[in-house]
Structures are given as C-alpha cells and as structure tokens.
Design a protein around this motif. Structure first.
Motif, PDB file in Angstrom:
ATOM      1  N   PRO A   1       0.900  -1.284   0.050  1.00  0.00           N
ATOM      2  CA  PRO A   1       0.039  -0.035  -0.087  1.00  0.00           C
ATOM      3  C   PRO A   1       0.815   1.225  -0.006  1.00  0.00           C
ATOM      4  O   PRO A   1       0.448   2.105  -0.594  1.00  0.00           O
ATOM      5  CB  PRO A   1      -1.034  -0.046   1.212  1.00  0.00           C
ATOM      6  CG  PRO A   1      -0.763  -1.459   1.550  1.00  0.00           C
ATOM      7  CD  PRO A   1       0.313  -2.179   1.061  1.00  0.00           C
ATOM      8  N   GLY A   2       2.044   1.224   0.821  1.00  0.00           N
ATOM      9  CA  GLY A   2       2.934   2.567   0.715  1.00  0.00           C
ATOM     10  C   GLY A   2       3.315   2.785  -0.638  1.00  0.00           C
ATOM     11  O   GLY A   2       3.358   4.047  -0.839  1.00  0.00           O
ATOM     12  N   GLU A   3       3.870   1.757  -1.205  1.00  0.00           N
ATOM     13  CA  GLU A   3       4.469   2.024  -2.638  1.00  0.00           C
ATOM     14  C   GLU A   3       3.461   2.283  -3.449  1.00  0.00           C
ATOM     15  O   GLU A   3       3.625   3.093  -4.299  1.00  0.00           O
ATOM     16  CB  GLU A   3       5.051   0.605  -2.994  1.00  0.00           C
ATOM     17  CG  GLU A   3       6.358   0.123  -2.232  1.00  0.00           C
ATOM     18  CD  GLU A   3       6.932  -1.228  -2.736  1.00  0.00           C
ATOM     19  OE1 GLU A   3       6.205  -1.776  -3.583  1.00  0.00           O
ATOM     20  OE2 GLU A   3       7.829  -1.548  -2.228  1.00  0.00           O
ATOM     21  N   ARG A   4       2.086   2.010  -3.441  1.00  0.00           N
ATOM     22  CA  ARG A   4       1.134   2.212  -4.427  1.00  0.00           C
ATOM     23  C   ARG A   4       0.789   3.790  -4.249  1.00  0.00           C
ATOM     24  O   ARG A   4       0.664   4.596  -5.024  1.00  0.00           O
ATOM     25  CB  ARG A   4      -0.141   1.308  -4.059  1.00  0.00           C
ATOM     26  CG  ARG A   4      -1.214   1.700  -5.124  1.00  0.00           C
ATOM     27  CD  ARG A   4      -2.412   0.842  -4.788  1.00  0.00           C
ATOM     28  NE  ARG A   4      -2.286  -0.756  -4.987  1.00  0.00           N
ATOM     29  CZ  ARG A   4      -1.987  -1.581  -4.232  1.00  0.00           C
ATOM     30  NH1 ARG A   4      -2.156  -1.258  -2.890  1.00  0.00           N
ATOM     31  NH2 ARG A   4      -1.822  -2.639  -4.364  1.00  0.00           N
ATOM     32  N   LEU A   5       0.693   4.140  -2.852  1.00  0.00           N
ATOM     33  CA  LEU A   5       0.322   5.553  -2.437  1.00  0.00           C
ATOM     34  C   LEU A   5       1.589   6.382  -3.138  1.00  0.00           C
ATOM     35  O   LEU A   5       1.073   7.461  -3.790  1.00  0.00           O
ATOM     36  CB  LEU A   5       0.260   5.608  -0.937  1.00  0.00           C
ATOM     37  CG  LEU A   5       0.038   7.211  -0.412  1.00  0.00           C
ATOM     38  CD1 LEU A   5      -1.306   7.689  -1.095  1.00  0.00           C
ATOM     39  CD2 LEU A   5      -0.022   7.261   1.109  1.00  0.00           C
ATOM     40  N   LEU A   6       2.521   6.032  -2.803  1.00  0.00           N
ATOM     41  CA  LEU A   6       3.938   6.761  -3.324  1.00  0.00           C
ATOM     42  C   LEU A   6       3.856   6.865  -4.853  1.00  0.00           C
ATOM     43  O   LEU A   6       4.116   8.143  -5.407  1.00  0.00           O
ATOM     44  CB  LEU A   6       5.196   6.353  -2.922  1.00  0.00           C
ATOM     45  CG  LEU A   6       6.557   6.928  -3.338  1.00  0.00           C
ATOM     46  CD1 LEU A   6       6.596   8.148  -2.910  1.00  0.00           C
ATOM     47  CD2 LEU A   6       7.578   6.073  -3.220  1.00  0.00           C
ATOM     48  N   ARG A   7       3.491   5.916  -5.533  1.00  0.00           N
ATOM     49  CA  ARG A   7       3.379   5.939  -6.987  1.00  0.00           C
ATOM     50  C   ARG A   7       2.155   6.730  -7.535  1.00  0.00           C
ATOM     51  O   ARG A   7       2.434   7.469  -8.531  1.00  0.00           O
ATOM     52  CB  ARG A   7       3.007   4.378  -7.536  1.00  0.00           C
ATOM     53  CG  ARG A   7       3.074   4.232  -9.131  1.00  0.00           C
ATOM     54  CD  ARG A   7       2.921   2.985  -9.410  1.00  0.00           C
ATOM     55  NE  ARG A   7       3.020   2.601 -10.918  1.00  0.00           N
ATOM     56  CZ  ARG A   7       2.916   1.720 -11.598  1.00  0.00           C
ATOM     57  NH1 ARG A   7       2.699   0.587 -10.752  1.00  0.00           N
ATOM     58  NH2 ARG A   7       2.690   1.468 -12.857  1.00  0.00           N
ATOM     59  N   VAL A   8       1.222   6.877  -6.746  1.00  0.00           N
ATOM     60  CA  VAL A   8       0.037   7.783  -7.207  1.00  0.00           C
ATOM     61  C   VAL A   8       0.406   9.191  -6.896  1.00  0.00           C
ATOM     62  O   VAL A   8       0.283  10.117  -7.794  1.00  0.00           O
ATOM     63  CB  VAL A   8      -1.200   7.455  -6.278  1.00  0.00           C
ATOM     64  CG1 VAL A   8      -2.211   8.468  -6.633  1.00  0.00           C
ATOM     65  CG2 VAL A   8      -1.680   6.093  -6.795  1.00  0.00           C
ATOM     66  N   LEU A   9       1.251   9.478  -5.808  1.00  0.00           N
ATOM     67  CA  LEU A   9       1.694  10.907  -5.484  1.00  0.00           C
ATOM     68  C   LEU A   9       2.582  11.280  -6.632  1.00  0.00           C
ATOM     69  O   LEU A   9       2.609  12.487  -7.103  1.00  0.00           O
ATOM     70  CB  LEU A   9       2.419  11.052  -3.891  1.00  0.00           C
ATOM     71  CG  LEU A   9       1.141  10.716  -2.911  1.00  0.00           C
ATOM     72  CD1 LEU A   9       1.938  10.666  -1.562  1.00  0.00           C
ATOM     73  CD2 LEU A   9       0.076  11.770  -3.137  1.00  0.00           C
ATOM     74  N   VAL A  10       3.603  10.379  -7.045  1.00  0.00           N
ATOM     75  CA  VAL A  10       4.654  10.960  -8.043  1.00  0.00           C
ATOM     76  C   VAL A  10       3.666  11.160  -9.530  1.00  0.00           C
ATOM     77  O   VAL A  10       4.055  12.152  -9.787  1.00  0.00           O
ATOM     78  CB  VAL A  10       5.442   9.725  -8.159  1.00  0.00           C
ATOM     79  CG1 VAL A  10       6.596  10.098  -9.278  1.00  0.00           C
ATOM     80  CG2 VAL A  10       6.368   9.695  -6.826  1.00  0.00           C
ATOM     81  N   LEU A  11       3.010  10.256  -9.734  1.00  0.00           N
ATOM     82  CA  LEU A  11       2.279  10.465 -10.998  1.00  0.00           C
ATOM     83  C   LEU A  11       1.335  11.599 -10.964  1.00  0.00           C
ATOM     84  O   LEU A  11       1.208  12.424 -11.919  1.00  0.00           O
ATOM     85  CB  LEU A  11       1.529   9.182 -11.457  1.00  0.00           C
ATOM     86  CG  LEU A  11       2.075   7.762 -11.817  1.00  0.00           C
ATOM     87  CD1 LEU A  11       1.133   6.699 -11.902  1.00  0.00           C
ATOM     88  CD2 LEU A  11       2.974   7.960 -13.011  1.00  0.00           C
TER      89      LEU A  11
END
Length: 274
Positions: free
Chosen positions: A3-13
């Motif tokens: 979940p943390g990696e997914r959230l970071l990916r969404v924030l970066v995109l």
C-alpha cells in the motif's frame, strides 16, 4: 505492490501530471480572460469566459494567414525531406563504402544540425536575397528542407538497417528492381520510423522562429511563431491574444500526434527488443 508503494506511485504520477498540465491549463484559461483579468484582477480562472480573443486574432491580426503559412511550409518541407531523406538513408544502410565510411556519413550529415542556427543565419539570408526568395513560402521551404533532410537521413538509417536484406533480395529475384523493392518492401516496413521521424520534423519546423523572423516581413509569408511575436508591442503585450494564439498553434501538432500515435510508439521502440 505494498500500500505504501502504491500511494507513493500515485503521488509521484499526480505531481508529474500537475507539472505537465498546469502550463496548458494556464494558457487555455488566460486565452478566455480579458486583459483586465490578466493584469489587474489576477484571477486563477476566467470569471467571464469569452472567445473574443480568438475572434480578434482572425478578424484583426491576420492570424489565419499566419496559420495557413505555417501549415503549408511545414507540410511541404517535411514531405520533401522524408522523400529524399528516406532515399539517402536507404542508400547508406544498403550500400557499402570503403573503410566503412557509410557508417560515418549519417553522423557527418548531422553537422548542419550541430552548428548553431545563428551562425549560418546571415549566409542564408544573403543567399535568399540573391535568389529573390525573401518573404516567400519557397524561401522558407528550401531552408527548412535543408535542415530536415539531414535529420531524416540520420533517423531513418537505423530503421532501414533493422529490415532484413533477404526480403528485398527475394523481391528482386522475383523481378523487382532495387527501387521497386525499396518502395514495395523496405518503405512499408519502415513506416513506424517514418512516423517517428515525421512528427519530430513537424514539431521542429512548425515551432521554428529564428529563420522565420529573418526571412519574412509581411503576413503573406509569416509563420505562426513569427506572427505571434507581432502581438508584443513596445509599450504593452496582448497576453490574452498571445495565449489564444498559443492554443490555436498547438492544435495542429496535437492532432497530428494523435493521428500517428500508434506508429510513433512503434517507431521509437523499433529495434529495442531483438
């Protein structure tokens, strides 16, 4: 994916999208504002959206002529560059010279692109003056074609090298000439490369300003970037009209990119995977 990696990916995109789309939003919203909203009210969005700026461009600023000039000059110069550039690239890719010079010709042709344009601006201006081609479509087409051919040869050479020679040899055994084999076999297989080369050449040519500034002086030959510069006055700048001009000027490139998107992606990845 955690979940943390997914959230970071969404924030970066999301951050990337904001960076990319914010200037576009700002240009479109500014084109719908009045100059009072832009310079005095400093609104974040148009409170009273209006297309008056677009009407003003075509009715009083002759922007229709600028856009027509850009489309015509870009279309002809890129088409001629692709025709001669493809022939040159095919010759370099298929015929061998002594000492392997064919592999260095493509790089040598890029010399014209490496030299800063301002260095050859005066010689080209004097040449066009002698040929009486100043302030004409033909003068711009010849200038842009000279720059684009070298780029097309350099780009297309790698695409032709990826096409197996056996296909053309089989066609020639069946009775095709070298040119027919090139036209019927090699060129269709290199279509993604043509699309990738064309879109880069179109973008560079359509947005070119320096030579258009030096070689044109009236609306009969001024291109869109050159015509847009006339909106900058000595005392003030018509920001609303300039934004509208930017929106209109971007539309042909966006439409062209969408039309060749499929071929462009294939062209950029051609040869990346064996």
């Amino acid at each position: 994916m955690k979940p943390g990696e997914r959230l970071l990916r969404v924030l970066v995109l999301t951050a990337i999208l904001l960076i990319v789309l914010l200037p576009i939003y700002w240009m479109v919203s500014t084109s719908l504002k009045s100059n009072k909203e832009i310079t005095q009210d400093l609104t974040l969005y148009p409170h009273a959206p209006s297309f008056d700026n677009y009407v003003h461009l075509f009715s009083e600023k002759q922007f229709g002529a600028y856009l027509t000039n850009s489309l015509a000059v870009t279309g002809v110069s890129v088409l001629v560059s692709l025709v001669f550039g493809s022939l040159g690239a095919y010759a370099i890719a298929r015929f061998h010279l002594r000492f392997g010079l064919e592999r260095k010709v493509g790089l040598a042709l890029l010399t014209l692109r490496i030299v800063p344009p301002v260095v050859i601006l005066i010689p080209i201006y004097l040449l066009m003056l002698q040929l009486k081609l100043l302030d004409t479509w033909l003068g711009l087409i010849l200038t842009y074609t000279a720059f684009n051919i070298t780029f097309c040869v350099w780009m297309m050479e790698s695409f032709f090298r990826e096409i197996p020679v056996d296909l053309e040899e089989a066609a020639m055994v069946d009775g095709d000439s070298r040119f027919t084999a090139f036209y019927r076999i090699a060129l269709p297989l290199a279509a993604p490369g043509l699309a990738a080369t064309a879109i880069f050449a179109v973008i560079v040519t359509f947005n070119e300003f320096l030579f258009a500034l030096a070689l044109t002086a009236t609306p009969k030959a001024m291109t869109m970037p050159r015509g847009t510069a006339t909106l900058i006055g000595r005392i003030d700048t018509d920001w609303a009209s300039m934004s509208a001009a930017g929106v209109i000027g971007a539309l042909p490139i966006v439409i062209f990119a969408l039309m060749v998107q499929r071929h462009l992606v294939r062209g950029l990845t051609m040869g990346a995977v064996k």
